[in-house]
Design an enzyme around this catalytic site. Sequence first.
Site, PDB file in Angstrom:
ATOM      1  N   ASP A 205     -10.076  -6.210  -2.672  1.00  0.00           N
ATOM      2  CA  ASP A 205      -9.696  -4.897  -2.163  1.00  0.00           C
ATOM      3  C   ASP A 205      -8.271  -4.542  -2.599  1.00  0.00           C
ATOM      4  OD1 ASP A 205     -10.528  -2.779  -0.206  1.00  0.00           O
ATOM      5  OD2 ASP A 205      -8.682  -3.382   0.782  1.00  0.00           O
ATOM      6  N   GLU A 248     -10.669  -3.926  -7.306  1.00  0.00           N
ATOM      7  CA  GLU A 248     -10.480  -2.487  -7.102  1.00  0.00           C
ATOM      8  C   GLU A 248      -9.088  -2.130  -7.628  1.00  0.00           C
ATOM      9  OE1 GLU A 248     -10.546   0.849  -3.536  1.00  0.00           O
ATOM     10  OE2 GLU A 248      -9.615  -1.082  -3.179  1.00  0.00           O
TER      11      GLU A 248
HETATM   12  C1  NOJ Z   1     -10.062   0.021  -0.082  1.00  0.00           C
HETATM   13  C2  NOJ Z   1     -11.437   0.086   0.498  1.00  0.00           C
HETATM   14  O1  NOJ Z   1     -12.346   0.433  -0.514  1.00  0.00           O
HETATM   15  C3  NOJ Z   1     -11.400   1.104   1.612  1.00  0.00           C
HETATM   16  O2  NOJ Z   1     -12.674   1.344   2.120  1.00  0.00           O
HETATM   17  C4  NOJ Z   1     -10.465   0.615   2.692  1.00  0.00           C
HETATM   18  O3  NOJ Z   1     -10.330   1.603   3.688  1.00  0.00           O
HETATM   19  C5  NOJ Z   1      -9.087   0.322   2.112  1.00  0.00           C
HETATM   20  N1  NOJ Z   1      -9.146  -0.449   0.898  1.00  0.00           N
HETATM   21  C6  NOJ Z   1      -8.259  -0.447   3.119  1.00  0.00           C
HETATM   22  O4  NOJ Z   1      -8.769  -1.758   3.200  1.00  0.00           O
END
Ligand code: NOJ
Length: 551
Positions: A205, A248
Amino acid sequence: MELTRTADLWWKTAVVYCLDVETFSDSNGDGHGDFRGLAQRIDYLDRLGVTCLWLMPFYPSPDRDDGYDITDFYGVDPRLGTLGDFVEFLRTARDRGIRVIADLVVNHTSDRHPWFQSARSSRESPYRDWYVWQDEPPPGADKGIVFPDKEKSIWTYDERAGQYYLHRFYKHQPDLNVANPAVRDEIARVMGFWLELGLSGFRVDGVPFLLETQGSPDAELLPDPHDYLADLRAFLSRRCGDAVLLGEVNLPYPDTMRFFGNAEGVGDELTMCFDFVGMQRMYLALARSDAGPLAAALRERPQPPRDGHWGTFVRNHDELTLDKLTESERKEVFDAFGPAPEMQLYGRGLRRRVPTMFGGDPRRIRLVYSLLYSLPGTPVLFYGEEIGMAEDLRAEGRLAVRTPMQWAPIRNGGFSTADPRQLPGPIPNGHYGPKQVNVSAQERDPDSLLSWIRRLIERYRECPELAWGRYTVLDTGVPSVLAHRCDIDGTVIALHNLADSDAEPRLSLDPGSVLTDLLHDEHTTVPDNGTVSLRLGPYGCRWLRLSQPAG
Ligand code: NOJ
Protein backbone atom coordinates in the site's frame (compact mmCIF):
# COMPACT_ATOMS: atom_id res chain seq x y z
CA MET A 1 7.13 -19.82 -26.78
CA GLU A 2 7.74 -22.62 -24.33
CA LEU A 3 5.23 -22.59 -21.50
CA THR A 4 7.79 -23.98 -19.06
CA ARG A 5 9.37 -20.52 -19.01
CA THR A 6 6.26 -19.09 -17.38
CA ALA A 7 6.31 -21.28 -14.28
CA ASP A 8 9.13 -19.63 -12.35
CA LEU A 9 8.23 -16.02 -13.05
CA TRP A 10 4.58 -16.88 -12.46
CA TRP A 11 3.51 -13.29 -11.91
CA LYS A 12 4.14 -12.31 -15.53
CA THR A 13 1.26 -14.43 -16.78
CA ALA A 14 -0.82 -14.36 -13.62
CA VAL A 15 -4.54 -13.63 -13.59
CA VAL A 16 -4.96 -11.53 -10.46
CA TYR A 17 -8.32 -11.05 -8.76
CA CYS A 18 -8.72 -8.53 -5.96
CA LEU A 19 -11.42 -8.99 -3.36
CA ASP A 20 -12.39 -7.92 0.10
CA VAL A 21 -13.28 -10.92 2.26
CA GLU A 22 -15.86 -8.74 4.00
CA THR A 23 -17.94 -8.20 0.85
CA PHE A 24 -17.42 -11.51 -0.95
CA SER A 25 -19.41 -14.28 0.71
CA ASP A 26 -20.93 -14.62 4.17
CA SER A 27 -20.99 -18.20 5.51
CA ASN A 28 -22.66 -17.65 8.88
CA GLY A 29 -25.36 -15.10 8.14
CA ASP A 30 -23.93 -12.33 10.34
CA GLY A 31 -23.85 -9.91 7.42
CA HIS A 32 -20.06 -9.94 6.96
CA GLY A 33 -18.26 -11.94 4.35
CA ASP A 34 -15.74 -14.31 5.89
CA PHE A 35 -12.94 -16.74 5.10
CA ARG A 36 -15.25 -19.74 5.27
CA GLY A 37 -17.53 -18.10 2.73
CA LEU A 38 -14.60 -17.25 0.49
CA ALA A 39 -13.29 -20.82 0.69
CA GLN A 40 -16.66 -22.06 -0.61
CA ARG A 41 -16.25 -19.83 -3.66
CA ILE A 42 -12.78 -21.00 -4.63
CA ASP A 43 -14.05 -23.19 -7.45
CA TYR A 44 -15.87 -20.24 -8.95
CA LEU A 45 -12.60 -18.32 -9.01
CA ASP A 46 -10.81 -21.35 -10.40
CA ARG A 47 -13.36 -21.68 -13.21
CA LEU A 48 -12.89 -18.01 -14.02
CA GLY A 49 -9.20 -18.71 -14.52
CA VAL A 50 -7.85 -16.78 -11.55
CA THR A 51 -4.30 -17.78 -10.61
CA CYS A 52 -3.62 -15.26 -7.86
CA LEU A 53 -5.94 -13.70 -5.33
CA TRP A 54 -5.15 -10.32 -3.83
CA LEU A 55 -6.90 -9.99 -0.48
CA MET A 56 -7.68 -6.49 0.69
CA PRO A 57 -6.88 -5.97 4.40
CA PHE A 58 -8.49 -8.61 6.61
CA TYR A 59 -6.65 -7.73 9.82
CA PRO A 60 -8.34 -6.50 13.01
CA SER A 61 -9.45 -2.95 12.38
CA PRO A 62 -11.92 -0.34 13.63
CA ASP A 63 -12.84 -0.16 9.92
CA ARG A 64 -12.71 3.59 9.54
CA ASP A 65 -10.88 3.15 6.22
CA ASP A 66 -12.39 -0.18 5.22
CA GLY A 67 -9.65 -2.17 6.96
CA TYR A 68 -6.71 -0.01 5.82
CA ASP A 69 -6.53 1.14 9.45
CA ILE A 70 -5.02 -1.82 11.27
CA THR A 71 -4.81 -2.53 14.99
CA ASP A 72 -3.00 -5.88 14.79
CA PHE A 73 -0.80 -6.92 11.88
CA TYR A 74 -0.71 -10.54 13.02
CA GLY A 75 -4.37 -11.39 13.19
CA VAL A 76 -7.65 -11.83 11.34
CA ASP A 77 -10.53 -9.50 12.08
CA PRO A 78 -12.97 -11.62 14.14
CA ARG A 79 -15.83 -10.59 11.87
CA LEU A 80 -14.06 -12.37 9.01
CA GLY A 81 -13.05 -15.51 10.85
CA THR A 82 -10.01 -16.88 12.63
CA LEU A 83 -6.41 -17.59 11.69
CA GLY A 84 -7.53 -21.19 11.42
CA ASP A 85 -10.16 -20.24 8.82
CA PHE A 86 -7.52 -18.24 6.98
CA VAL A 87 -5.20 -21.25 6.76
CA GLU A 88 -8.01 -23.56 5.62
CA PHE A 89 -8.95 -21.09 2.90
CA LEU A 90 -5.33 -20.69 1.79
CA ARG A 91 -4.86 -24.42 1.62
CA THR A 92 -7.99 -24.81 -0.50
CA ALA A 93 -6.84 -22.04 -2.84
CA ARG A 94 -3.43 -23.64 -3.18
CA ASP A 95 -5.02 -26.98 -3.95
CA ARG A 96 -6.70 -25.33 -6.96
CA GLY A 97 -3.39 -23.80 -8.06
CA ILE A 98 -4.35 -20.33 -6.86
CA ARG A 99 -1.73 -18.25 -5.08
CA VAL A 100 -2.70 -15.64 -2.55
CA ILE A 101 -1.16 -12.25 -1.87
CA ALA A 102 -2.46 -9.73 0.65
CA ASP A 103 -2.35 -6.04 1.29
CA LEU A 104 0.69 -4.98 3.29
CA VAL A 105 -0.39 -1.69 4.85
CA VAL A 106 2.61 -0.54 6.86
CA ASN A 107 2.87 3.12 6.00
CA HIS A 108 0.61 3.68 8.99
CA THR A 109 -1.43 1.99 11.70
CA SER A 110 -4.83 2.78 13.13
CA ASP A 111 -4.63 5.36 15.91
CA ARG A 112 -6.14 2.61 18.06
CA HIS A 113 -3.18 0.32 17.51
CA PRO A 114 -1.52 -0.46 20.87
CA TRP A 115 1.76 0.92 19.48
CA PHE A 116 0.20 4.33 18.90
CA GLN A 117 -1.68 4.23 22.17
CA SER A 118 1.61 3.68 23.95
CA ALA A 119 3.50 6.18 21.78
CA ARG A 120 1.10 9.02 22.49
CA SER A 121 0.99 8.30 26.22
CA SER A 122 4.54 9.48 26.96
CA ARG A 123 7.75 10.67 25.37
CA GLU A 124 9.46 7.82 27.20
CA SER A 125 7.28 5.13 25.62
CA PRO A 126 9.34 2.53 23.76
CA TYR A 127 6.94 3.12 20.86
CA ARG A 128 7.25 6.92 20.79
CA ASP A 129 9.77 6.80 17.93
CA TRP A 130 7.67 4.34 15.98
CA TYR A 131 5.71 7.36 14.75
CA VAL A 132 6.74 10.76 13.41
CA TRP A 133 6.37 13.69 15.83
CA GLN A 134 7.07 17.41 15.66
CA ASP A 135 6.46 20.29 18.06
CA GLU A 136 5.21 22.43 15.21
CA PRO A 137 3.83 21.28 11.87
CA PRO A 138 6.55 21.78 9.27
CA PRO A 139 5.91 24.14 6.33
CA GLY A 140 3.79 22.55 3.62
CA ALA A 141 1.60 20.62 6.07
CA ASP A 142 -1.41 21.51 3.97
CA LYS A 143 0.16 20.06 0.81
CA GLY A 144 -0.12 16.51 -0.52
CA ILE A 145 -3.34 15.70 1.31
CA VAL A 146 -4.72 12.43 -0.08
CA PHE A 147 -8.28 12.78 1.20
CA PRO A 148 -9.03 16.50 0.89
CA ASP A 149 -12.71 15.98 1.69
CA LYS A 150 -11.82 14.96 5.26
CA GLU A 151 -8.39 16.39 6.06
CA LYS A 152 -6.87 19.85 5.93
CA SER A 153 -3.34 18.95 7.00
CA ILE A 154 -1.03 15.95 7.09
CA TRP A 155 0.02 16.90 10.64
CA THR A 156 -2.42 16.71 13.55
CA TYR A 157 -1.87 17.81 17.13
CA ASP A 158 -2.40 15.06 19.68
CA GLU A 159 -3.40 16.39 23.10
CA ARG A 160 -2.14 13.33 24.95
CA ALA A 161 1.21 13.32 23.20
CA GLY A 162 1.61 17.09 23.31
CA GLN A 163 3.03 17.03 19.78
CA TYR A 164 1.96 16.89 16.16
CA TYR A 165 2.12 13.56 14.34
CA LEU A 166 2.41 12.86 10.63
CA HIS A 167 -0.40 11.12 8.73
CA ARG A 168 -0.32 10.99 4.95
CA PHE A 169 -3.86 9.62 4.90
CA TYR A 170 -6.67 10.15 7.45
CA LYS A 171 -5.78 11.59 10.84
CA HIS A 172 -6.79 8.30 12.42
CA GLN A 173 -3.92 6.66 10.47
CA PRO A 174 -0.66 7.89 12.03
CA ASP A 175 2.38 7.19 9.84
CA LEU A 176 4.93 4.70 11.09
CA ASN A 177 8.49 5.96 11.23
CA VAL A 178 10.32 3.63 8.85
CA ALA A 179 13.56 5.45 9.63
CA ASN A 180 13.46 3.64 12.97
CA PRO A 181 15.27 0.26 12.74
CA ALA A 182 12.82 -1.28 15.22
CA VAL A 183 9.92 -0.41 12.88
CA ARG A 184 11.81 -1.85 9.94
CA ASP A 185 12.42 -5.08 11.83
CA GLU A 186 8.77 -5.29 12.78
CA ILE A 187 7.61 -4.79 9.19
CA ALA A 188 9.88 -7.64 8.11
CA ARG A 189 8.48 -9.77 10.93
CA VAL A 190 4.93 -9.09 9.72
CA MET A 191 5.89 -10.15 6.20
CA GLY A 192 7.68 -13.23 7.50
CA PHE A 193 4.63 -14.23 9.53
CA TRP A 194 2.23 -14.26 6.58
CA LEU A 195 4.77 -15.83 4.23
CA GLU A 196 5.19 -18.63 6.73
CA LEU A 197 1.43 -19.17 6.62
CA GLY A 198 1.62 -19.50 2.85
CA LEU A 199 1.16 -16.13 1.18
CA SER A 200 2.94 -15.65 -2.14
CA GLY A 201 3.68 -11.98 -1.56
CA PHE A 202 2.04 -8.66 -0.95
CA ARG A 203 0.31 -5.77 -2.58
CA VAL A 204 2.20 -2.94 -0.93
CA ASP A 205 0.00 0.00 0.00
CA GLY A 206 1.10 3.56 -0.82
CA VAL A 207 4.77 2.73 -1.44
CA PRO A 208 6.04 6.29 -2.05
CA PHE A 209 4.49 7.36 1.27
CA LEU A 210 5.99 4.37 3.05
CA LEU A 211 9.47 5.29 1.88
CA GLU A 212 9.08 8.95 2.65
CA THR A 213 11.33 10.04 5.52
CA GLN A 214 10.55 13.74 5.40
CA GLY A 215 9.40 14.95 8.76
CA SER A 216 11.67 12.47 10.50
CA PRO A 217 14.30 14.23 12.54
CA ASP A 218 17.61 14.24 10.62
CA ALA A 219 15.81 13.13 7.46
CA GLU A 220 18.71 14.20 5.25
CA LEU A 221 21.15 12.06 7.24
CA LEU A 222 19.12 8.91 6.70
CA PRO A 223 20.16 6.30 4.14
CA ASP A 224 18.38 6.23 0.77
CA PRO A 225 14.86 4.86 1.43
CA HIS A 226 15.16 2.79 -1.74
CA ASP A 227 17.88 0.80 0.00
CA TYR A 228 15.24 -0.05 2.55
CA LEU A 229 12.81 -1.26 -0.12
CA ALA A 230 15.62 -3.36 -1.60
CA ASP A 231 16.25 -4.78 1.89
CA LEU A 232 12.59 -5.72 2.21
CA ARG A 233 12.64 -7.40 -1.17
CA ALA A 234 15.79 -9.31 -0.28
CA PHE A 235 14.18 -10.44 2.96
CA LEU A 236 11.07 -11.55 1.07
CA SER A 237 13.15 -13.53 -1.41
CA ARG A 238 15.19 -15.19 1.32
CA ARG A 239 12.03 -16.36 3.02
CA CYS A 240 10.18 -17.32 -0.15
CA GLY A 241 12.09 -17.33 -3.42
CA ASP A 242 9.19 -16.71 -5.78
CA ALA A 243 7.12 -14.32 -3.65
CA VAL A 244 6.31 -10.92 -5.10
CA LEU A 245 5.81 -7.32 -4.11
CA LEU A 246 3.13 -5.60 -6.18
CA GLY A 247 3.36 -1.93 -5.40
CA GLU A 248 0.87 0.90 -5.41
CA VAL A 249 2.99 3.65 -6.96
CA ASN A 250 0.91 6.29 -8.66
CA LEU A 251 3.64 8.46 -10.14
CA PRO A 252 4.77 9.44 -13.63
CA TYR A 253 6.64 6.63 -15.40
CA PRO A 254 10.22 7.80 -14.75
CA ASP A 255 9.52 8.15 -11.02
CA THR A 256 7.70 4.83 -10.85
CA MET A 257 10.66 3.10 -12.47
CA ARG A 258 12.82 3.90 -9.44
CA PHE A 259 10.59 1.60 -7.38
CA PHE A 260 11.48 -1.42 -9.48
CA GLY A 261 15.07 -0.82 -8.37
CA ASN A 262 18.19 -1.69 -10.32
CA ALA A 263 16.56 -1.00 -13.68
CA GLU A 264 19.59 -2.33 -15.57
CA GLY A 265 19.47 -5.71 -13.84
CA VAL A 266 16.79 -8.06 -12.55
CA GLY A 267 15.07 -5.45 -10.38
CA ASP A 268 15.69 -5.57 -6.65
CA GLU A 269 12.78 -3.57 -5.19
CA LEU A 270 9.15 -4.05 -6.28
CA THR A 271 8.45 -7.01 -8.55
CA MET A 272 5.50 -5.21 -10.12
CA CYS A 273 4.13 -1.68 -10.15
CA PHE A 274 0.60 -0.80 -11.14
CA ASP A 275 0.37 1.13 -14.40
CA PHE A 276 -1.69 4.10 -13.24
CA VAL A 277 -0.63 6.26 -16.17
CA GLY A 278 -1.62 3.74 -18.84
CA MET A 279 -4.98 3.21 -17.13
CA GLN A 280 -5.78 6.92 -17.16
CA ARG A 281 -4.69 7.38 -20.77
CA MET A 282 -6.85 4.43 -21.75
CA TYR A 283 -9.93 6.23 -20.45
CA LEU A 284 -8.90 9.40 -22.24
CA ALA A 285 -8.53 7.39 -25.45
CA LEU A 286 -11.94 5.80 -24.92
CA ALA A 287 -13.54 9.18 -24.21
CA ARG A 288 -12.14 10.53 -27.48
CA SER A 289 -12.66 7.36 -29.54
CA ASP A 290 -9.04 7.93 -30.49
CA ALA A 291 -6.35 5.37 -29.76
CA GLY A 292 -3.69 8.11 -29.72
CA PRO A 293 -3.40 8.76 -25.94
CA LEU A 294 -3.18 5.06 -25.13
CA ALA A 295 -0.72 4.37 -27.94
CA ALA A 296 1.43 7.24 -26.68
CA ALA A 297 1.37 5.86 -23.12
CA LEU A 298 2.40 2.41 -24.34
CA ARG A 299 5.22 3.87 -26.40
CA GLU A 300 6.37 5.99 -23.48
CA ARG A 301 6.08 3.28 -20.85
CA PRO A 302 9.55 2.10 -19.81
CA GLN A 303 10.47 -1.56 -19.84
CA PRO A 304 10.65 -2.88 -16.25
CA PRO A 305 13.86 -4.63 -15.22
CA ARG A 306 14.27 -8.23 -16.38
CA ASP A 307 12.04 -10.05 -13.89
CA GLY A 308 9.75 -7.09 -13.22
CA HIS A 309 6.37 -6.48 -14.80
CA TRP A 310 3.67 -3.85 -14.92
CA GLY A 311 0.34 -4.58 -13.22
CA THR A 312 -2.60 -3.43 -15.33
CA PHE A 313 -6.15 -2.67 -14.27
CA VAL A 314 -9.20 -0.79 -15.45
CA ARG A 315 -10.88 -0.50 -12.05
CA ASN A 316 -9.60 -0.87 -8.53
CA HIS A 317 -11.12 -0.51 -5.08
CA ASP A 318 -10.39 3.22 -4.83
CA GLU A 319 -11.66 6.18 -6.79
CA LEU A 320 -10.78 5.69 -10.45
CA THR A 321 -8.07 8.29 -10.26
CA LEU A 322 -7.47 10.59 -13.22
CA ASP A 323 -4.85 12.65 -11.42
CA LYS A 324 -2.15 12.12 -14.03
CA LEU A 325 -4.22 13.72 -16.79
CA THR A 326 -4.22 17.46 -17.38
CA GLU A 327 -7.19 19.38 -16.06
CA SER A 328 -8.81 19.62 -19.47
CA GLU A 329 -8.18 15.94 -20.22
CA ARG A 330 -9.69 14.99 -16.86
CA LYS A 331 -12.73 17.09 -17.71
CA GLU A 332 -13.11 15.19 -20.99
CA VAL A 333 -13.15 11.90 -19.11
CA PHE A 334 -15.51 13.25 -16.45
CA ASP A 335 -17.85 14.58 -19.16
CA ALA A 336 -17.83 11.27 -20.99
CA PHE A 337 -17.99 8.81 -18.10
CA GLY A 338 -19.12 10.54 -14.93
CA PRO A 339 -20.58 14.00 -15.51
CA ALA A 340 -22.60 14.35 -12.30
CA PRO A 341 -20.77 15.69 -9.23
CA GLU A 342 -21.89 12.74 -7.11
CA MET A 343 -20.08 10.40 -9.51
CA GLN A 344 -16.80 12.19 -8.88
CA LEU A 345 -14.49 12.16 -5.90
CA TYR A 346 -11.73 14.40 -4.54
CA GLY A 347 -11.85 16.41 -7.76
CA ARG A 348 -9.62 13.80 -9.38
CA GLY A 349 -11.51 10.54 -9.79
CA LEU A 350 -14.70 8.64 -10.43
CA ARG A 351 -16.64 6.43 -8.07
CA ARG A 352 -18.28 4.44 -10.81
CA ARG A 353 -17.67 0.99 -12.18
CA VAL A 354 -17.08 0.22 -15.85
CA PRO A 355 -20.62 -0.74 -17.00
CA THR A 356 -22.28 2.48 -15.90
CA MET A 357 -19.42 4.56 -17.24
CA PHE A 358 -20.23 3.14 -20.66
CA GLY A 359 -23.98 3.48 -20.33
CA GLY A 360 -24.28 -0.30 -20.20
CA ASP A 361 -23.10 -0.68 -23.82
CA PRO A 362 -21.91 -4.31 -23.93
CA ARG A 363 -19.64 -3.64 -26.90
CA ARG A 364 -17.66 -1.01 -25.04
CA ILE A 365 -17.55 -3.00 -21.81
CA ARG A 366 -16.20 -6.04 -23.64
CA LEU A 367 -13.68 -3.87 -25.47
CA VAL A 368 -12.28 -2.56 -22.17
CA TYR A 369 -11.69 -6.07 -20.84
CA SER A 370 -10.20 -7.19 -24.13
CA LEU A 371 -7.70 -4.34 -23.68
CA LEU A 372 -7.05 -5.41 -20.10
CA TYR A 373 -6.16 -8.97 -21.04
CA SER A 374 -4.20 -8.24 -24.19
CA LEU A 375 -2.12 -5.19 -23.31
CA PRO A 376 1.25 -6.04 -21.82
CA GLY A 377 1.21 -6.29 -18.03
CA THR A 378 -0.35 -8.57 -15.42
CA PRO A 379 -4.12 -7.98 -15.47
CA VAL A 380 -5.73 -7.34 -12.11
CA LEU A 381 -9.50 -7.67 -11.91
CA PHE A 382 -11.57 -6.17 -9.08
CA TYR A 383 -14.29 -8.53 -7.81
CA GLY A 384 -17.61 -8.19 -9.59
CA GLU A 385 -16.10 -6.75 -12.76
CA GLU A 386 -16.44 -10.14 -14.44
CA ILE A 387 -20.23 -9.98 -14.17
CA GLY A 388 -20.56 -6.26 -14.82
CA MET A 389 -21.50 -5.12 -11.33
CA ALA A 390 -22.17 -1.42 -10.99
CA GLU A 391 -21.55 1.05 -8.19
CA ASP A 392 -24.14 2.17 -5.68
CA LEU A 393 -23.85 5.90 -5.17
CA ARG A 394 -25.84 5.67 -1.94
CA ALA A 395 -22.70 4.28 -0.30
CA GLU A 396 -20.23 6.81 1.03
CA GLY A 397 -17.22 7.87 -1.07
CA ARG A 398 -15.14 5.01 -2.39
CA LEU A 399 -17.46 2.44 -0.81
CA ALA A 400 -19.76 3.00 -3.80
CA VAL A 401 -17.68 0.45 -5.73
CA ARG A 402 -17.30 -2.00 -2.84
CA THR A 403 -20.83 -3.33 -2.51
CA PRO A 404 -21.38 -7.04 -1.76
CA MET A 405 -20.72 -9.60 -4.48
CA GLN A 406 -23.84 -10.51 -6.46
CA TRP A 407 -24.06 -14.29 -6.62
CA ALA A 408 -27.71 -14.98 -7.39
CA PRO A 409 -31.05 -13.27 -8.13
CA ILE A 410 -32.19 -13.62 -4.53
CA ARG A 411 -32.24 -11.59 -1.33
CA ASN A 412 -28.92 -9.81 -0.69
CA GLY A 413 -27.76 -11.16 -4.04
CA GLY A 414 -26.98 -14.46 -2.32
CA PHE A 415 -24.09 -12.77 -0.49
CA SER A 416 -25.61 -13.26 2.96
CA THR A 417 -28.79 -14.41 4.64
CA ALA A 418 -28.60 -11.55 7.17
CA ASP A 419 -30.99 -8.66 7.50
CA PRO A 420 -29.98 -6.20 4.74
CA ARG A 421 -29.29 -3.56 7.40
CA GLN A 422 -26.43 -5.71 8.73
CA LEU A 423 -24.55 -5.84 5.42
CA PRO A 424 -21.30 -3.91 4.91
CA GLY A 425 -22.90 -1.88 2.11
CA PRO A 426 -26.09 -1.47 0.13
CA ILE A 427 -27.13 -3.96 -2.53
CA PRO A 428 -27.69 -2.04 -5.76
CA ASN A 429 -31.26 -2.12 -6.99
CA GLY A 430 -32.74 -1.65 -10.44
CA HIS A 431 -30.94 -2.40 -13.65
CA TYR A 432 -27.66 -3.45 -12.01
CA GLY A 433 -29.13 -5.18 -8.97
CA PRO A 434 -28.68 -8.91 -8.37
CA LYS A 435 -31.90 -9.79 -10.22
CA GLN A 436 -30.34 -8.59 -13.46
CA VAL A 437 -26.62 -8.99 -12.72
CA ASN A 438 -25.47 -12.13 -10.94
CA VAL A 439 -23.06 -15.03 -11.19
CA SER A 440 -25.53 -17.90 -11.38
CA ALA A 441 -27.35 -16.63 -14.48
CA GLN A 442 -24.15 -15.63 -16.26
CA GLU A 443 -22.45 -18.94 -15.57
CA ARG A 444 -25.16 -20.64 -17.65
CA ASP A 445 -25.13 -18.10 -20.47
CA PRO A 446 -22.41 -18.50 -23.11
CA ASP A 447 -23.01 -14.92 -24.27
CA SER A 448 -22.68 -13.34 -20.84
CA LEU A 449 -19.95 -10.93 -19.81
CA LEU A 450 -18.68 -13.62 -17.45
CA SER A 451 -18.28 -16.04 -20.36
CA TRP A 452 -16.52 -13.34 -22.38
CA ILE A 453 -14.07 -12.64 -19.60
CA ARG A 454 -13.41 -16.33 -19.08
CA ARG A 455 -12.65 -16.65 -22.77
CA LEU A 456 -10.28 -13.66 -22.65
CA ILE A 457 -8.50 -15.15 -19.65
CA GLU A 458 -8.14 -18.52 -21.42
CA ARG A 459 -6.66 -16.88 -24.51
CA TYR A 460 -4.39 -14.68 -22.43
CA ARG A 461 -3.03 -17.77 -20.68
CA GLU A 462 -2.61 -19.51 -24.04
CA CYS A 463 -0.65 -16.54 -25.37
CA PRO A 464 2.26 -15.96 -22.99
CA GLU A 465 3.75 -13.88 -25.82
CA LEU A 466 1.41 -11.10 -24.66
CA ALA A 467 3.21 -10.94 -21.35
CA TRP A 468 6.70 -11.99 -22.29
CA GLY A 469 7.04 -10.54 -25.75
CA ARG A 470 8.63 -7.32 -26.87
CA TYR A 471 5.65 -5.18 -27.75
CA THR A 472 5.31 -2.67 -30.54
CA VAL A 473 2.44 -0.31 -31.19
CA LEU A 474 1.58 -0.58 -34.89
CA ASP A 475 0.45 2.10 -37.27
CA THR A 476 -2.81 1.07 -38.96
CA GLY A 477 -3.84 4.29 -40.70
CA VAL A 478 -7.03 4.40 -38.61
CA PRO A 479 -6.89 6.80 -35.61
CA SER A 480 -9.54 4.97 -33.63
CA VAL A 481 -7.71 1.64 -33.78
CA LEU A 482 -5.07 0.56 -31.32
CA ALA A 483 -2.95 -2.25 -32.73
CA HIS A 484 -0.04 -3.82 -30.95
CA ARG A 485 2.09 -6.87 -31.53
CA CYS A 486 4.05 -8.95 -29.05
CA ASP A 487 7.01 -10.96 -30.27
CA ILE A 488 8.96 -13.72 -28.54
CA ASP A 489 9.38 -17.09 -30.29
CA GLY A 490 5.98 -16.35 -31.80
CA THR A 491 3.80 -13.33 -32.46
CA VAL A 492 0.41 -12.24 -31.24
CA ILE A 493 -1.29 -9.12 -32.57
CA ALA A 494 -4.30 -7.41 -31.01
CA LEU A 495 -6.53 -4.76 -32.54
CA HIS A 496 -9.10 -2.62 -30.77
CA ASN A 497 -11.47 -0.19 -32.37
CA LEU A 498 -12.34 2.59 -29.94
CA ALA A 499 -15.00 4.14 -32.19
CA ASP A 500 -18.68 3.50 -32.81
CA SER A 501 -18.15 2.85 -36.52
CA ASP A 502 -16.68 0.12 -38.70
CA ALA A 503 -12.95 0.30 -39.21
CA GLU A 504 -10.58 -1.23 -41.72
CA PRO A 505 -7.09 -1.06 -40.25
CA ARG A 506 -4.15 -2.12 -42.43
CA LEU A 507 -1.06 -3.93 -41.21
CA SER A 508 2.24 -4.51 -42.96
CA LEU A 509 3.31 -8.11 -42.45
CA ASP A 510 5.30 -10.80 -44.26
CA PRO A 511 3.54 -11.82 -47.49
CA GLY A 512 2.00 -15.29 -47.19
CA SER A 513 1.95 -15.32 -43.41
CA VAL A 514 -1.31 -16.37 -41.78
CA LEU A 515 -3.33 -14.57 -39.14
CA THR A 516 -5.45 -16.89 -37.02
CA ASP A 517 -8.25 -15.28 -35.06
CA LEU A 518 -8.11 -16.33 -31.44
CA LEU A 519 -11.54 -15.04 -30.41
CA HIS A 520 -13.49 -16.07 -33.52
CA ASP A 521 -13.08 -18.83 -36.07
CA GLU A 522 -11.33 -17.03 -38.94
CA HIS A 523 -8.07 -17.07 -40.87
CA THR A 524 -6.56 -14.36 -43.05
CA THR A 525 -3.56 -14.74 -45.33
CA VAL A 526 -1.33 -11.73 -45.88
CA PRO A 527 -1.39 -10.87 -49.61
CA ASP A 528 1.72 -10.68 -51.78
CA ASN A 529 2.09 -6.93 -51.35
CA GLY A 530 2.46 -7.45 -47.57
CA THR A 531 -0.46 -5.21 -46.64
CA VAL A 532 -3.42 -6.86 -45.01
CA SER A 533 -6.74 -5.13 -44.38
CA LEU A 534 -8.72 -6.31 -41.40
CA ARG A 535 -12.29 -5.53 -40.48
CA LEU A 536 -13.38 -4.41 -37.07
CA GLY A 537 -16.96 -3.64 -36.14
CA PRO A 538 -17.88 -0.67 -33.92
CA TYR A 539 -15.95 -1.12 -30.65
CA GLY A 540 -14.69 -4.41 -32.07
CA CYS A 541 -11.57 -6.28 -31.08
CA ARG A 542 -9.49 -9.06 -32.59
CA TRP A 543 -6.61 -11.11 -31.25
CA LEU A 544 -4.53 -12.75 -33.95
CA ARG A 545 -1.71 -15.27 -33.93
CA LEU A 546 0.76 -14.69 -36.73
CA SER A 547 2.33 -17.76 -38.26
CA GLN A 548 4.23 -18.70 -41.34
CA PRO A 549 2.42 -21.01 -43.79
CA ALA A 550 3.30 -24.66 -43.32
CA GLY A 551 5.95 -25.99 -45.74
C1 NOJ B 1 -4.26 3.20 -0.50
C2 NOJ B 1 -5.43 2.27 -0.54
O1 NOJ B 1 -5.61 1.81 -1.86
C3 NOJ B 1 -6.63 3.04 -0.04
O2 NOJ B 1 -7.80 2.31 -0.18
C4 NOJ B 1 -6.39 3.43 1.40
O3 NOJ B 1 -7.44 4.25 1.86
C5 NOJ B 1 -5.08 4.20 1.54
N1 NOJ B 1 -3.99 3.58 0.84
C6 NOJ B 1 -4.71 4.31 3.00
O4 NOJ B 1 -4.28 3.04 3.45
